[in-house]
Design a protein around this motif. Structure first.
Motif, PDB file in Angstrom:
ATOM      1  N   LEU A 308      -8.339 -20.539 -12.562  1.00 39.53           N
ATOM      2  CA  LEU A 308      -8.394 -19.441 -11.813  1.00 39.53           C
ATOM      3  C   LEU A 308      -7.466 -18.256 -12.101  1.00 39.53           C
ATOM      4  O   LEU A 308      -7.837 -17.339 -12.312  1.00 39.53           O
ATOM      5  CB  LEU A 308      -8.037 -19.896 -10.312  1.00 39.53           C
ATOM      6  N   SER A 309      -6.161 -18.848 -12.620  1.00 36.60           N
ATOM      7  CA  SER A 309      -5.273 -17.819 -13.249  1.00 36.60           C
ATOM      8  C   SER A 309      -5.595 -17.260 -14.378  1.00 36.60           C
ATOM      9  O   SER A 309      -5.553 -16.115 -14.582  1.00 36.60           O
ATOM     10  CB  SER A 309      -3.660 -18.547 -12.927  1.00 36.60           C
ATOM     11  N   LEU A 310      -6.133 -18.087 -15.236  1.00 34.43           N
ATOM     12  CA  LEU A 310      -6.730 -17.512 -16.535  1.00 34.43           C
ATOM     13  C   LEU A 310      -8.072 -16.522 -16.354  1.00 34.43           C
ATOM     14  O   LEU A 310      -8.046 -15.512 -16.898  1.00 34.43           O
ATOM     15  CB  LEU A 310      -7.113 -18.563 -17.431  1.00 34.43           C
ATOM     16  N   LEU A 311      -8.656 -16.707 -15.220  1.00 30.92           N
ATOM     17  CA  LEU A 311      -9.682 -16.136 -15.073  1.00 30.92           C
ATOM     18  C   LEU A 311      -9.205 -14.446 -14.393  1.00 30.92           C
ATOM     19  O   LEU A 311      -9.648 -13.667 -14.890  1.00 30.92           O
ATOM     20  CB  LEU A 311     -10.959 -16.471 -14.079  1.00 30.92           C
ATOM     21  N   ARG A 312      -8.379 -14.823 -13.545  1.00 34.63           N
ATOM     22  CA  ARG A 312      -7.994 -13.680 -12.929  1.00 34.63           C
ATOM     23  C   ARG A 312      -7.177 -12.514 -14.023  1.00 34.63           C
ATOM     24  O   ARG A 312      -7.085 -11.392 -13.518  1.00 34.63           O
ATOM     25  CB  ARG A 312      -7.141 -13.993 -11.804  1.00 34.63           C
ATOM     26  N   PRO A 330     -16.517 -16.528 -10.462  1.00 35.02           N
ATOM     27  CA  PRO A 330     -16.082 -15.132 -10.562  1.00 35.02           C
ATOM     28  C   PRO A 330     -16.843 -14.121 -10.727  1.00 35.02           C
ATOM     29  O   PRO A 330     -18.159 -14.297 -10.767  1.00 35.02           O
ATOM     30  CB  PRO A 330     -15.349 -15.067 -12.211  1.00 35.02           C
ATOM     31  N   ASP A 331     -16.730 -12.804 -10.306  1.00 31.05           N
ATOM     32  CA  ASP A 331     -17.642 -11.830 -10.171  1.00 31.05           C
ATOM     33  C   ASP A 331     -17.533 -11.189 -11.781  1.00 31.05           C
ATOM     34  O   ASP A 331     -16.396 -10.510 -12.056  1.00 31.05           O
ATOM     35  CB  ASP A 331     -17.126 -10.683  -9.399  1.00 31.05           C
ATOM     36  N   PRO A 373     -26.368 -12.552  -8.266  1.00 32.07           N
ATOM     37  CA  PRO A 373     -26.332 -11.978  -9.604  1.00 32.07           C
ATOM     38  C   PRO A 373     -24.995 -11.221  -9.804  1.00 32.07           C
ATOM     39  O   PRO A 373     -24.362 -10.548  -8.904  1.00 32.07           O
ATOM     40  CB  PRO A 373     -27.656 -10.936  -9.414  1.00 32.07           C
ATOM     41  N   GLY A 374     -24.497 -11.088 -11.068  1.00 32.79           N
ATOM     42  CA  GLY A 374     -23.337 -10.463 -11.386  1.00 32.79           C
ATOM     43  C   GLY A 374     -22.129 -11.474 -11.291  1.00 32.79           C
ATOM     44  O   GLY A 374     -21.265 -11.216 -11.733  1.00 32.79           O
ATOM     45  N   HIS A 375     -22.334 -12.475 -11.006  1.00 38.55           N
ATOM     46  CA  HIS A 375     -21.278 -13.750 -10.821  1.00 38.55           C
ATOM     47  C   HIS A 375     -21.703 -14.703 -11.908  1.00 38.55           C
ATOM     48  O   HIS A 375     -22.746 -14.772 -12.214  1.00 38.55           O
ATOM     49  CB  HIS A 375     -21.295 -14.518  -9.558  1.00 38.55           C
ATOM     50  N   VAL A 376     -20.848 -15.391 -12.451  1.00 39.29           N
ATOM     51  CA  VAL A 376     -21.202 -16.637 -13.279  1.00 39.29           C
ATOM     52  C   VAL A 376     -20.536 -17.908 -12.711  1.00 39.29           C
ATOM     53  O   VAL A 376     -19.415 -17.490 -11.999  1.00 39.29           O
ATOM     54  CB  VAL A 376     -20.557 -16.293 -14.678  1.00 39.29           C
ATOM     55  N   ARG A 377     -20.971 -18.978 -13.119  1.00 37.55           N
ATOM     56  CA  ARG A 377     -20.058 -20.050 -12.491  1.00 37.55           C
ATOM     57  C   ARG A 377     -19.678 -20.862 -13.702  1.00 37.55           C
ATOM     58  O   ARG A 377     -20.319 -21.000 -14.791  1.00 37.55           O
ATOM     59  CB  ARG A 377     -21.419 -21.144 -11.819  1.00 37.55           C
TER      60      ARG A 377
END
Ligand code: PMP
Ligand code: GLU
Length: 402
Positions: A308-312, A330-331, A373-377
């Motif tokens: 989470l912190s790396l993605l943010r 994440p979006d 759409p627009g998100h990834v998992r």
């Protein structure tokens, strides 16, 4: 005139599972010697705990290799009934339990048992990829209702109420959720229960991630809200995620006897019982020491916070905190429509994910497969080094888009 190779038209609207497709593509690239990091599979990287494997080995030695009751071994159904009675604060009998070849199979049996052509099932989006297609395969009509990041991806009761029609049979509730990691609060569950009672709906509670909750989040059982709710809830559960047993293929259903009986009939004419040896392993999982569950949960929690912190930290990315399961969602819409250094335009999240795996060597699942759409998992059910390296690859890749 149909040709001998003509396929049933019921397959026309059905797409292959995108989660499995992404996972298979990453595995294929790896087999070709390409160093791909995969956040695709929703599958714990841990080995099945030793005492469970040992029970299976001992079972084989005493000849556990025969058909069982279609519904599953009685001692296993008793153990499941005991466990689910405890979790859901309601008395569940072994006769109200059906063991199947994974929770996916449980859900499939359920939709086949429930739906007449055109019957509707309300499915909150983002949803696990397989729900709408399973409903379609059963001849039903998935009615997708939206949620918002502001509500932490929990569906609002008024949104559900406005989607109900005379054809509505059921609503799918998946808490913690795949793909968002959302965990419904007690207030949200109570509001849904109120609508289910008022509109006479069946609730399909997919609880496959109920043991994987983090921080102050808590799994709240809708069936535990009272006898009226218990009577109209079908519980879907299994050992895949909780005990790192994905490949053993054991899931189970507990619910109203008429529904369980109908599912038993379907299973008896299709797969028969779930694998005997896997049932023996599952009995050991449910009745043996439970420390392994907490050990794995803690490891997932650490990985969750790291991912989470790396993605943010990636410019352009926003991500709600997932409170359960093992996915970040994440979006990535800031990168849709951008140009790659190779000169192509990434028109949607599917193209974005294709480019990320081909060029960035990191596999993530496009949100459109989950109705978002627009998100990834990204699954964080993998090692910490992979998380750090894989998210670094994501960050470097999207930084090259213009
Ligand atoms: N429900 C959800 C939400 C899932 O993510 C999965 C993952 N495979 C399943 C059901 C089915 O799990 P299994 O068939 O491995 O028991
Ligand atoms: N449920 C897991 C996932 O969403 C496993 C793959 C599947 O069955 O879809 O990735």
């Amino acid at each position: 005139m149909p040709t001998p190779l003509k396929l049933a038209s019921r397959l026309d609207p059905i797409l292959p599972s995108i989660t499995l497709a992404v996972t298979a593509k990453a595995a294929r690239l790896k087999a070709e010697g390409i160093d791909v990091i995969s956040f695709g599979a929703g599958e714990p990287d841990f080995d099945t705990p030793d005492h469970i494997k040992e029970a299976a080995r001992k079972g084989l030695d005493r000849g556990v290799a025969k058909y069982t009751d279609v519904a599953g071994l009685l001692p296993l159904r008793k153990a499941i009934a005991t466990e689910l009675s405890r979790v859901h604060h309601t008395a569940i009998a072994p006769e109200e339990v059906l063991v199947s070849c994974g929770a996916k199979h449980s859900l499939y049996n359920l939709f086949i048992a429930l739906l007449d052509p055109g019957d509707e099932v309300i499915i909150p989006a983002p949803y696990w990829v397989s729900y709408p297609d399973m409903v379609r395969l059963a001849g039903g009509h998935p009615v997708i209702v939206e949620t918002s990041a502001a509500d932490d991806f929990a569906v609002r009761a008024d949104v559900v109420a406005s989607a109900v029609t005379p054809r509505t049979r059921a609503i799918v509730l998946n808490t913690p959720s795949n793909p968002t990691g959302a965990v419904y609060s007690r207030t949200q569950i109570e509001a849904l229960a109120k609508i289910a009672l008022e509109r006479d709906l069946l609730v399909i509670s997919d609880d496959i991630y109920r043991s994987l909750v983090y921080g102050d989040a808590q799994y709240v059982s809708i069936a535990a809200l009272g006898p009226e709710m218990a009577k109209r809830t079908v519980l879907i559960d299994g050992v895949s995620k909780t005990y790192a047993m994905t490949g053993w293929r054991i899931g189970y259903t507990a619910g109203p006897p008429a529904i369980i009986k109908a599912m038993n009939k379907i299973q008896g004419q299709s797969t028969s019982n779930a694998s005997h040896i896997a049932q023996v392993a599952t009995l050991a999982a449910l009745t043996g020491p439970q420390e392994c569950v907490e050990t794995m949960r803690r490891a997932f929690d650490e990985r969750r916070l790291e991912m989470l912190s790396l993605l943010r930290a990636i410019p352009g990315v926003t991500c709600r905190e997932p409170k359960g399961a093992f996915y970040c969602f994440p979006d990535f819409s800031a990168f849709v429509g951008k140009r790659t250094p190779e000169g192509s335009i990434l028109d949607d999240d599917v193209q974005l994910c294709d480019w990320l795996v081909e060029v960035g060597k990191v596999a993530v699942v496009p949100g459109s497969g989950f109705g978002a759409p627009g998100h990834v998992r990204l699954s964080y059910a993998c090692g910490m080094p992979q998380i750090r390296e894989g998210v670094a690859r994501l960050a470097q890749s999207v930084a090259r888009l213009s």
